[in-house]
Write a protein that holds these residues in place. Structure first.
Motif, PDB file in Angstrom:
ATOM      1  N   ASP A   1       0.802  -1.311   0.356  1.00 48.39           N
ATOM      2  CA  ASP A   1       0.067  -0.006  -0.011  1.00 48.39           C
ATOM      3  C   ASP A   1       0.749   1.176  -0.348  1.00 48.39           C
ATOM      4  OD1 ASP A   1      -2.415  -1.785   0.179  1.00 48.39           O
ATOM      5  OD2 ASP A   1      -2.735  -1.633   2.349  1.00 48.39           O
ATOM      6  N   LEU A   2       0.451   2.428  -0.796  1.00 47.04           N
ATOM      7  CA  LEU A   2       0.867   3.652  -0.854  1.00 47.04           C
ATOM      8  C   LEU A   2       0.371   4.230  -0.222  1.00 47.04           C
ATOM      9  CD1 LEU A   2       3.542   5.375  -1.929  1.00 47.04           C
ATOM     10  CD2 LEU A   2       1.918   6.038  -3.942  1.00 47.04           C
ATOM     11  N   ASP A   3       1.207   5.354   1.502  1.00 44.60           N
ATOM     12  CA  ASP A   3       0.247   6.140   1.647  1.00 44.60           C
ATOM     13  C   ASP A   3       0.864   7.307   0.999  1.00 44.60           C
ATOM     14  OD1 ASP A   3      -0.932   4.262   3.362  1.00 44.60           O
ATOM     15  OD2 ASP A   3       0.924   4.506   4.890  1.00 44.60           O
ATOM     16  N   VAL A   4      -0.304   8.229   0.541  1.00 44.62           N
ATOM     17  CA  VAL A   4      -0.670   9.458   0.504  1.00 44.62           C
ATOM     18  C   VAL A   4      -0.963  10.342   1.027  1.00 44.62           C
ATOM     19  CG1 VAL A   4      -0.502  11.596  -1.547  1.00 44.62           C
ATOM     20  CG2 VAL A   4       0.372   8.942  -2.602  1.00 44.62           C
ATOM     21  N   GLN A   5      -0.305  11.577   1.600  1.00 48.74           N
ATOM     22  CA  GLN A   5      -0.585  12.381   2.356  1.00 48.74           C
ATOM     23  C   GLN A   5      -0.900  13.739   1.665  1.00 48.74           C
ATOM     24  OE1 GLN A   5       1.632  11.450   6.504  1.00 48.74           O
ATOM     25  NE2 GLN A   5      -0.164  10.545   7.004  1.00 48.74           N
TER      26      GLN A   5
ATOM     27  N   ALA B   1       0.058  26.772   0.888  1.00 49.62           N
ATOM     28  CA  ALA B   1       1.689  26.305   0.061  1.00 49.62           C
ATOM     29  C   ALA B   1       0.765  24.486   0.432  1.00 49.62           C
ATOM     30  CB  ALA B   1       2.311  26.383   1.142  1.00 49.62           C
ATOM     31  N   ILE B   2       1.198  22.752  -0.334  1.00 48.23           N
ATOM     32  CA  ILE B   2       1.299  22.187   0.215  1.00 48.23           C
ATOM     33  C   ILE B   2       2.684  21.686   0.682  1.00 48.23           C
ATOM     34  CG2 ILE B   2       0.385  20.156  -2.042  1.00 48.23           C
ATOM     35  CD1 ILE B   2      -1.884  21.734  -0.775  1.00 48.23           C
ATOM     36  N   LEU B   3       1.414  19.927   1.255  1.00 46.16           N
ATOM     37  CA  LEU B   3       2.996  19.595   1.624  1.00 46.16           C
ATOM     38  C   LEU B   3       2.366  18.285   1.208  1.00 46.16           C
ATOM     39  CD1 LEU B   3       4.365  20.248   5.610  1.00 46.16           C
ATOM     40  CD2 LEU B   3       5.315  20.510   3.199  1.00 46.16           C
ATOM     41  N   ALA B   4       3.577  17.560  -0.285  1.00 56.22           N
ATOM     42  CA  ALA B   4       2.639  16.295   0.153  1.00 56.22           C
ATOM     43  C   ALA B   4       3.663  15.111   0.064  1.00 56.22           C
ATOM     44  CB  ALA B   4       2.564  16.526  -1.674  1.00 56.22           C
ATOM     45  N   GLY B   5       2.672  14.199   0.681  1.00 59.41           N
ATOM     46  CA  GLY B   5       4.406  12.664   1.324  1.00 59.41           C
ATOM     47  C   GLY B   5       3.515  11.553   1.502  1.00 59.41           C
ATOM     48  N   LEU B   6       4.910  11.119   0.655  1.00 61.99           N
ATOM     49  CA  LEU B   6       4.783   9.962  -0.486  1.00 61.99           C
ATOM     50  C   LEU B   6       5.914   8.330   1.242  1.00 61.99           C
ATOM     51  CD1 LEU B   6       4.761  11.295  -2.397  1.00 61.99           C
ATOM     52  CD2 LEU B   6       4.311  10.013  -3.504  1.00 61.99           C
TER      53      LEU B   6
END
Length: 107
Positions: free
Chosen positions: A3-7, A14-19
């Motif tokens: 499973d890939l978790d994307v937050q 502003a955007i914080l995109a965590g994988l």
């Protein structure tokens, strides 16, 4: 499969995109280019790290030969001790899902 978790978090404009994968720099640049937000910061290794996520064009000819080859680039997938290597389309799926979440925050 894994499973890939994307937050995705919005802080003002502003955007914080965590994988939870280790990505190539180019993957982060792709996410930034596709984001509607001027300030988009892609982050890897968030909430653990499940795999190395190469881009489709970075797969070796013939694919990764797990169980046969023990050197770079094949060792990079083996080092995570996952049951299977990721498929070439996995990076694009990760980018698409990240952008989908970012667009939800734009509205």
């Amino acid at each position: 499969t894994v499973d890939l978790d994307v937050q995705v978090f919005r802080i003002g404009d502003a955007i914080l995109a965590g994988l939870n994968v280790e990505t190539f720099t180019e993957t982060g640049l792709k996410i930034k280019a596709l984001s509607p937000f001027k300030e988009t910061i892609p982050l890897g290794w968030t909430n653990t790290n499940i795999a190395y996520l190469p881009r489709a064009e970075d797969y070796p000819e013939g694919g990764f030969k797990l169980g046969e080859v023990y050197h770079v680039p094949d060792l990079l997938v083996q080092a995570y001790q996952l049951p299977t290597a990721l498929q070439p389309e996995a990076e694009q799926i990760a980018v698409d899902k990240t952008i989908e979440l970012i667009h939800r925050l734009a509205n």
